[in-house]
Write a protein that holds these residues in place. Sequence first.
Motif, PDB file in Angstrom:
ATOM      1  N   LEU A  29      10.839 -19.978  14.885  1.00  0.00           N
ATOM      2  CA  LEU A  29      12.256 -19.207  14.651  1.00  0.00           C
ATOM      3  C   LEU A  29      13.156 -20.262  15.776  1.00  0.00           C
ATOM      4  CD1 LEU A  29      13.700 -16.858  13.685  1.00  0.00           C
ATOM      5  CD2 LEU A  29      13.267 -15.746  15.861  1.00  0.00           C
ATOM      6  N   LEU A  30      14.484 -20.445  14.821  1.00  0.00           N
ATOM      7  CA  LEU A  30      15.591 -20.905  15.620  1.00  0.00           C
ATOM      8  C   LEU A  30      16.796 -19.942  15.332  1.00  0.00           C
ATOM      9  CD1 LEU A  30      15.338 -24.771  13.702  1.00  0.00           C
ATOM     10  CD2 LEU A  30      14.351 -24.048  16.045  1.00  0.00           C
ATOM     11  N   ASP A  31      17.470 -20.125  16.608  1.00  0.00           N
ATOM     12  CA  ASP A  31      18.725 -19.570  16.750  1.00  0.00           C
ATOM     13  C   ASP A  31      19.836 -20.567  15.990  1.00  0.00           C
ATOM     14  OD1 ASP A  31      19.460 -21.509  18.608  1.00  0.00           O
ATOM     15  OD2 ASP A  31      19.472 -20.004  20.346  1.00  0.00           O
ATOM     16  N   THR A  32      21.069 -20.081  16.115  1.00  0.00           N
ATOM     17  CA  THR A  32      22.105 -20.846  15.266  1.00  0.00           C
ATOM     18  C   THR A  32      23.475 -20.750  16.437  1.00  0.00           C
ATOM     19  OG1 THR A  32      23.275 -18.910  14.291  1.00  0.00           O
ATOM     20  CG2 THR A  32      21.451 -19.910  13.173  1.00  0.00           C
ATOM     21  N   ARG A  33      24.611 -21.631  15.911  1.00  0.00           N
ATOM     22  CA  ARG A  33      25.542 -21.386  16.576  1.00  0.00           C
ATOM     23  C   ARG A  33      26.449 -20.026  16.319  1.00  0.00           C
ATOM     24  NH1 ARG A  33      28.086 -25.039  13.744  1.00  0.00           N
ATOM     25  NH2 ARG A  33      30.072 -24.695  15.105  1.00  0.00           N
ATOM     26  N   LYS A  34      26.136 -19.053  15.796  1.00  0.00           N
ATOM     27  CA  LYS A  34      26.801 -17.834  15.362  1.00  0.00           C
ATOM     28  C   LYS A  34      26.661 -16.741  16.660  1.00  0.00           C
ATOM     29  CE  LYS A  34      25.784 -18.222  10.482  1.00  0.00           C
ATOM     30  NZ  LYS A  34      25.230 -17.593   9.274  1.00  0.00           N
ATOM     31  N   THR A  35      27.414 -17.296  17.486  1.00  0.00           N
ATOM     32  CA  THR A  35      27.639 -16.594  18.973  1.00  0.00           C
ATOM     33  C   THR A  35      28.919 -16.278  19.416  1.00  0.00           C
ATOM     34  OG1 THR A  35      27.791 -18.779  20.125  1.00  0.00           O
ATOM     35  CG2 THR A  35      25.572 -17.814  19.706  1.00  0.00           C
ATOM     36  N   ILE A  36      29.269 -15.190  20.206  1.00  0.00           N
ATOM     37  CA  ILE A  36      30.525 -14.719  20.627  1.00  0.00           C
ATOM     38  C   ILE A  36      31.108 -15.928  21.330  1.00  0.00           C
ATOM     39  CG2 ILE A  36      31.800 -13.268  22.075  1.00  0.00           C
ATOM     40  CD1 ILE A  36      29.581 -11.178  21.665  1.00  0.00           C
ATOM     41  N   VAL A  81       7.302 -23.690   5.548  1.00  0.00           N
ATOM     42  CA  VAL A  81       8.332 -24.455   6.192  1.00  0.00           C
ATOM     43  C   VAL A  81       8.002 -24.659   7.629  1.00  0.00           C
ATOM     44  CG1 VAL A  81      10.158 -23.880   4.538  1.00  0.00           C
ATOM     45  CG2 VAL A  81       9.822 -22.420   6.479  1.00  0.00           C
ATOM     46  N   ASP A  82       8.594 -25.758   8.447  1.00  0.00           N
ATOM     47  CA  ASP A  82       8.395 -25.705   9.654  1.00  0.00           C
ATOM     48  C   ASP A  82       9.325 -25.032  10.711  1.00  0.00           C
ATOM     49  OD1 ASP A  82       6.883 -28.373   9.537  1.00  0.00           O
ATOM     50  OD2 ASP A  82       8.449 -29.048   8.433  1.00  0.00           O
ATOM     51  N   TYR A  83      10.466 -24.586   9.956  1.00  0.00           N
ATOM     52  CA  TYR A  83      11.480 -23.896  10.842  1.00  0.00           C
ATOM     53  C   TYR A  83      12.291 -22.636  10.064  1.00  0.00           C
ATOM     54  CZ  TYR A  83      10.955 -27.876  14.446  1.00  0.00           C
ATOM     55  OH  TYR A  83      10.294 -28.778  14.950  1.00  0.00           O
ATOM     56  N   ILE A  84      12.660 -21.846  10.718  1.00  0.00           N
ATOM     57  CA  ILE A  84      13.530 -20.690  10.007  1.00  0.00           C
ATOM     58  C   ILE A  84      14.409 -20.405  10.977  1.00  0.00           C
ATOM     59  CG2 ILE A  84      13.641 -18.596   9.052  1.00  0.00           C
ATOM     60  CD1 ILE A  84      10.668 -18.586   8.679  1.00  0.00           C
ATOM     61  N   SER A  85      15.833 -20.521  10.906  1.00  0.00           N
ATOM     62  CA  SER A  85      16.936 -20.125  11.306  1.00  0.00           C
ATOM     63  C   SER A  85      17.618 -19.016  11.196  1.00  0.00           C
ATOM     64  CB  SER A  85      18.222 -21.302  11.468  1.00  0.00           C
ATOM     65  OG  SER A  85      18.361 -21.772  10.069  1.00  0.00           O
ATOM     66  N   VAL A  86      17.772 -18.137  11.996  1.00  0.00           N
ATOM     67  CA  VAL A  86      18.386 -17.024  11.650  1.00  0.00           C
ATOM     68  C   VAL A  86      19.698 -16.348  12.606  1.00  0.00           C
ATOM     69  CG1 VAL A  86      17.769 -14.269  11.723  1.00  0.00           C
ATOM     70  CG2 VAL A  86      15.680 -15.989  11.305  1.00  0.00           C
TER      71      VAL A  86
END
Length: 285
Positions: free
Chosen positions: A129-136, A255-260
């Motif tokens: 699991l990966l995070d993203t740049r969707k942050t405050i 798949v190797d990664y999943i970004s959420v």
Amino acid sequence: MILGFDTEDFVRRALAEDLGKGGDVTSAATIAEDARFGAELKARETIVVAGLDLAAEFFRAMDEAVVIHQLAKDGALIEAGEPLMRLKGNARAMLSAERSALNTLQHLSGIATLTRRYVEAIEGTRAVLLDTRKTIPGLRAIEKYAARMGGAENHRMRLDDGVLIKDNHVAVAGGVGAAVSAAKAADTGLEVQVEVDRIEQIEEALSAGADRLLLDNMDPQTLKKAVKMVAGRVPLEASGGVRLETIRAIAESGVDYISVGRITQSAPAVDIGMDYSFAPRNNTD
């Protein structure tokens, strides 16, 4: 404390926002200046905790002599009713710091808790699991820290630490192959990842030298075809509209990664409270 984050500045600005120019007028009006206070921060639901050290800094900023005993560690699974921290200090100061400390702790623990649910949903698969740049804005470092506490890995922290060619880059550049070729020619020294939303774009991207593919909004069956086609030549990341109820099928595609994005963008705050426990007579009680 948290790499890339100015804790002192954050605490100062958060307290200034809450205290205003007049300070905590309610505590000043109802509590003696030298009154002391004992309290516990407790989880009121099952959570994965994140941000305890940061929460403690709010109390220290208001009372340098406050005594703090942390009873849990970030990343730990805490059951409802379990204490996270015990505090002893000046009553006015602790009550003035309470809301800023809890807001921060509830928000970060909410991210960690939701992240853990996604991690558990793909347990036993190869997917990470990966995070993203969707942050405050302004809170990315601590929100991504919370995601790590929940078990995710961080993707890009900033625009300068990875080349990620998205659909709008592709459109302006004139196609997947053209965009990847331009990025490789720029010789940034960074891995070049490109978003593809159709199976037909995969070979074009690989032929141009893509180091990694972002498979955007593909259903599990299409993802399986992509995994078979790529056959391990580059890592594959699935992304786009991933939800808790769909992530397992996505992971099982190979798949190797999943970004959420929603683990940072949409995580609800968890319920943590500060409860009065006793009035200590002095600093050593």
